[in-house]
Design a protein around this motif. Structure first.
Motif, PDB file in Angstrom:
ATOM      1  N   GLU A  50       4.233  42.529 108.537  1.00 49.66           N
ATOM      2  CA  GLU A  50       3.437  41.314 108.733  1.00 49.66           C
ATOM      3  C   GLU A  50       4.333  40.096 108.919  1.00 49.66           C
ATOM      4  O   GLU A  50       4.031  39.203 109.711  1.00 49.66           O
ATOM      5  N   VAL A  51       5.433  40.052 108.188  1.00 50.43           N
ATOM      6  CA  VAL A  51       6.384  38.947 108.355  1.00 50.43           C
ATOM      7  C   VAL A  51       6.963  38.961 109.768  1.00 50.43           C
ATOM      8  O   VAL A  51       7.096  37.913 110.411  1.00 50.43           O
ATOM      9  N   LEU A  52       7.304  40.157 110.263  1.00 47.13           N
ATOM     10  CA  LEU A  52       7.819  40.252 111.631  1.00 47.13           C
ATOM     11  C   LEU A  52       6.781  39.782 112.646  1.00 47.13           C
ATOM     12  O   LEU A  52       7.104  39.039 113.581  1.00 47.13           O
ATOM     13  N   LEU A  53       5.524  40.199 112.486  1.00 46.57           N
ATOM     14  CA  LEU A  53       4.464  39.776 113.401  1.00 46.57           C
ATOM     15  C   LEU A  53       4.279  38.264 113.357  1.00 46.57           C
ATOM     16  O   LEU A  53       4.043  37.620 114.384  1.00 46.57           O
ATOM     17  N   HIS A  54       4.365  37.717 112.162  1.00 45.46           N
ATOM     18  CA  HIS A  54       4.262  36.263 111.995  1.00 45.46           C
ATOM     19  C   HIS A  54       5.359  35.563 112.788  1.00 45.46           C
ATOM     20  O   HIS A  54       5.101  34.562 113.477  1.00 45.46           O
ATOM     21  N   CYS A  55       6.565  36.084 112.701  1.00 45.42           N
ATOM     22  CA  CYS A  55       7.704  35.497 113.427  1.00 45.42           C
ATOM     23  C   CYS A  55       7.566  35.682 114.933  1.00 45.42           C
ATOM     24  O   CYS A  55       7.907  34.781 115.712  1.00 45.42           O
ATOM     25  N   ILE A  56       7.061  36.844 115.347  1.00 48.89           N
ATOM     26  CA  ILE A  56       6.856  37.092 116.770  1.00 48.89           C
ATOM     27  C   ILE A  56       5.856  36.096 117.344  1.00 48.89           C
ATOM     28  O   ILE A  56       6.075  35.511 118.411  1.00 48.89           O
TER      29      ILE A  56
END
Length: 292
Positions: A50-56
């Motif tokens: 979820e953190v990666l998706l947030h950053c993407i």
């Protein structure tokens, strides 16, 4: 013999790429510098993906759209999915929620229609390169082949991998040598990642599952010690041993340690930087990360 490069490749390599310094100030208060490598470390269900998706989402959104300030970075990102868990629908929902929340706060502005927002999201998704790999060998080959795309496109500012540890057990079982073959594969992966990140000033973010708990004696073994240091609190389970090898451990510049605590039926996630000790709590909803 040196390999020649085209004028476009030279400009892409030496030219200015979008900055990811402000990708998420709550998580990275000091920002992310070009070439920086971040590992998102945590057990299953601690919010790494979820953190990666947030950053993407923050990366591929532009700074502005129409008259609205979206706060995006306007960059392109390469996302390597090794767990086969990436959901394009989830990313679309995050983008839609973020855009509509901003649009709805502007009372006096003419609001775009749902069709216009859909077309805009489709345009944003073109800034995401999605690659899937099902083995460490395929990951290595993919990284080699991606350099051509990176060299030709100066808007690519980051590589995100979910997860870098996906093939650990597979490689160990296939070779049956106590993990030395896996470490050799990982060293080759790190070598090409390091070359690309340094050559093109890319930020690298990778998730890694916490599959081992560090033994107390590991903290006094010098180079073999856990990168997280000795626990300061009794019952602290954030300290896990490094199992991808010394080369990977040296390659990473910052660890983001993620944990989850369930209280009263509510999941509270904590992100802690290993180097600075900075921590922040957040929840995860349909709209994505909600910082407290």
């Amino acid at each position: 013999m040196s390999r020649s490069e085209s004028g476009a490749q030279l400009l892409a390599r030496l030219g200015s790429r979008p900055s990811l310094e402000k990708v998420e100030p709550k998580l990275f208060p000091n920002g992310l510098s070009p070439g920086e490598v971040v590992e998102l470390f945590g057990a299953e269900g601690t919010g790494k993906s979820e953190v990666l998706l947030h950053c993407i989402a923050k990366c591929i959104l532009p700074p502005e759209w129409l008259t609205f300030d979206l706060g995006g970075l306007g960059s392109k990102v390469i996302f390597i999915d090794t767990d086969y868990k990436f959901s394009i629908l989830r990313l679309v929902i995050l983008l839609e929620k973020k855009i509509t929340d901003i649009v709805n706060t502007e009372v006096d502005e003419t609001k775009p229609s749902s069709d216009e927002i859909e077309v805009f999201i489709t345009k944003c998704l073109k800034s995401l390169y999605l690659v899937r790999c099902n083995s460490s060998h395929q990951l290595l080959c993919t990284l080699h082949s991606l350099e051509t795309n990176i060299a030709a496109d100066s808007d690519i500012a980051g590589i995100m991998i979910d997860s870098i540890s996906a093939f650990y057990w597979i490689d160990r079982c296939n070779h049956g040598d106590g993990g030395s073959a896996h470490e050799k594969n990982m060293n080759k992966i790190v070598d090409i990642l390091q070359t690309i990140a340094k050559k093109y000033n890319l930020v690298v973010m990778a998730t890694k599952a916490a599959v081992f708990k560090a033994k107390l004696r590991d903290f006094d073994k010098g180079d073999n010690a856990s990168p997280f240091g000795e626990s300061k609190h009794k019952g602290d389970t954030s300290n896990f041993s490094e199992y991808l090898g010394k080369v990977w451990n040296k390659f990473v510049g910052e660890w983001l340690i993620l944990e989850k605590d369930v209280t009263g039926g509510k999941s509270i996630f904590t992100s802690r930087q290993k180097m600075s000790g900075h921590s922040v709590c957040f929840t995860i909803s349909e709209s994505g990360l909600q910082f407290e």
